[in-house]
Design a protein around this motif. Structure first.
Motif, short mmCIF file in Angstrom:
data_model
loop_
_atom_site.label_atom_id
_atom_site.label_comp_id
_atom_site.label_asym_id
_atom_site.label_seq_id
_atom_site.Cartn_x
_atom_site.Cartn_y
_atom_site.Cartn_z
N GLN A 119 -95.49 -6.22 35.34
CA GLN A 119 -96.03 -5.45 34.22
C GLN A 119 -96.43 -6.37 33.07
O GLN A 119 -97.46 -6.14 32.42
N ASN A 120 -95.65 -7.42 32.84
CA ASN A 120 -96.03 -8.42 31.83
C ASN A 120 -97.37 -9.05 32.17
O ASN A 120 -98.23 -9.24 31.30
N LEU A 121 -97.55 -9.41 33.44
CA LEU A 121 -98.80 -10.03 33.87
C LEU A 121 -99.98 -9.08 33.68
O LEU A 121 -101.06 -9.52 33.27
N ARG A 122 -99.78 -7.80 33.99
CA ARG A 122 -100.86 -6.84 33.77
C ARG A 122 -101.21 -6.79 32.28
O ARG A 122 -102.38 -6.77 31.91
N GLY A 123 -100.18 -6.76 31.44
CA GLY A 123 -100.42 -6.69 30.00
C GLY A 123 -101.18 -7.88 29.46
O GLY A 123 -102.14 -7.73 28.68
N ILE A 124 -100.79 -9.09 29.86
CA ILE A 124 -101.51 -10.26 29.34
C ILE A 124 -102.90 -10.36 29.96
O ILE A 124 -103.83 -10.85 29.32
N PHE B 226 -111.94 -16.11 29.97
CA PHE B 226 -112.45 -15.96 31.33
C PHE B 226 -111.54 -16.63 32.35
O PHE B 226 -111.22 -16.04 33.38
N ASP B 227 -111.10 -17.84 32.08
CA ASP B 227 -110.22 -18.55 33.01
C ASP B 227 -108.86 -17.86 33.13
O ASP B 227 -108.34 -17.68 34.23
N LEU B 228 -108.28 -17.49 31.99
CA LEU B 228 -106.95 -16.90 32.02
C LEU B 228 -106.96 -15.48 32.58
O LEU B 228 -106.03 -15.09 33.30
N HIS B 229 -107.98 -14.72 32.27
CA HIS B 229 -108.08 -13.36 32.80
C HIS B 229 -108.04 -13.39 34.33
O HIS B 229 -107.31 -12.61 34.96
N ILE B 230 -108.77 -14.30 34.92
CA ILE B 230 -108.79 -14.45 36.38
C ILE B 230 -107.44 -14.95 36.90
O ILE B 230 -106.92 -14.44 37.89
N LYS B 231 -106.85 -15.93 36.22
CA LYS B 231 -105.55 -16.48 36.65
C LYS B 231 -104.47 -15.41 36.60
O LYS B 231 -103.65 -15.29 37.51
N PHE B 232 -104.44 -14.63 35.53
CA PHE B 232 -103.42 -13.60 35.40
C PHE B 232 -103.58 -12.53 36.48
O PHE B 232 -102.58 -12.01 36.99
N GLU B 233 -104.82 -12.22 36.84
CA GLU B 233 -105.04 -11.27 37.94
C GLU B 233 -104.51 -11.84 39.25
O GLU B 233 -103.88 -11.13 40.04
N LEU C 279 -102.06 -13.93 39.58
CA LEU C 279 -100.60 -13.89 39.51
C LEU C 279 -100.06 -12.48 39.69
O LEU C 279 -99.06 -12.27 40.39
N TYR C 280 -100.69 -11.47 39.07
CA TYR C 280 -100.14 -10.12 39.23
C TYR C 280 -100.40 -9.57 40.62
O TYR C 280 -99.59 -8.80 41.14
N THR C 281 -101.47 -9.99 41.26
CA THR C 281 -101.71 -9.58 42.64
C THR C 281 -100.63 -10.16 43.55
O THR C 281 -100.09 -9.46 44.41
N ASP C 282 -100.30 -11.42 43.34
CA ASP C 282 -99.23 -12.06 44.11
C ASP C 282 -97.89 -11.39 43.83
O ASP C 282 -97.11 -11.15 44.75
N ASN D 244 -97.34 -8.34 42.94
CA ASN D 244 -97.35 -7.03 43.58
C ASN D 244 -97.01 -7.13 45.06
O ASN D 244 -96.24 -6.31 45.59
N ILE D 245 -97.54 -8.14 45.72
CA ILE D 245 -97.22 -8.38 47.14
C ILE D 245 -95.74 -8.69 47.30
O ILE D 245 -95.06 -8.18 48.19
N LYS D 246 -95.21 -9.52 46.40
CA LYS D 246 -93.80 -9.90 46.48
C LYS D 246 -92.89 -8.70 46.22
O LYS D 246 -91.83 -8.57 46.85
N VAL D 247 -93.27 -7.82 45.32
CA VAL D 247 -92.50 -6.60 45.07
C VAL D 247 -92.35 -5.82 46.38
O VAL D 247 -91.25 -5.37 46.73
N ASP D 248 -93.43 -5.67 47.11
CA ASP D 248 -93.39 -4.95 48.37
C ASP D 248 -92.52 -5.67 49.40
O ASP D 248 -91.74 -5.04 50.11
#
Length: 159
Positions: free
Chosen positions: A32-37, A47-54, A56-59, A61-65
């Protein structure tokens, strides 16, 4: 010693599933922190950080599962309410973070907390001869240590 259906100690599996639920709660807060940032980042590095944070949050989300499914494999029931996540997490809450350095520091601080939990689980899974959990924790730790190194390099700080 009573064994569960995958040949592990039922008692140790119960303990491990409880520890994994703690990790699950912390990963949900980290996610949730990653989604927020990702949503709120501003500035010249947007532009660089927006992509990086996505990424990280995608990864995350996979780990949560993966964590939830491991809990089920061990015979436990994964946490699945915000109440459970709030009560059982130590990862710092990132609120209204839009500045790049603050966002990166939040990631480093969050991963530091996750690593402490994962190392504790790694020790317990080793004692239980639980190679499935052991392997998962080893993989998570390796990836997250590299992420911390990269984030610290971005901050121009020593590890």
């Amino acid at each position: 010693m009573k064994l569960n259906s995958i040949g592990l100690s039922a008692e140790k599996s119960h303990i491990l599933s409880g520890e994994l639920n703690g990790l699950l709660a912390n990963f949900q807060r980290y996610y949730q922190n990653l989604r927020g940032i990702h949503w709120n980042i501003k500035g010249k590095r947007f532009f660089d950080l927006h992509i990086k944070f996505e990424e990280l949050y995608t990864d995350a989300n996979i780990k949560v599962d993966m964590i939830a499914e491991r809990i089920l494999t061990l015979g436990g029931i994964p946490y699945h309410t915000f109440e459970d996540y709030i009560e059982n997490s130590k990862v710092p809450v990132g609120k209204k973070i839009s500045q790049d350095e603050n966002a990166i520091r939040l990631i480093v601080d969050s991963i530091k907390e996750l690593l402490l939990i994962e190392r504790r689980i790694l020790g317990l899974s080793d004692e239980a001869n639980d190679e499935g959990t052991n392997s998962m924790m080893s993989d998570f730790i390796t990836e997250q240590e590299k992420t911390v190194w990269m984030m610290k390099a971005w901050l121009a700080e020593d590890i």
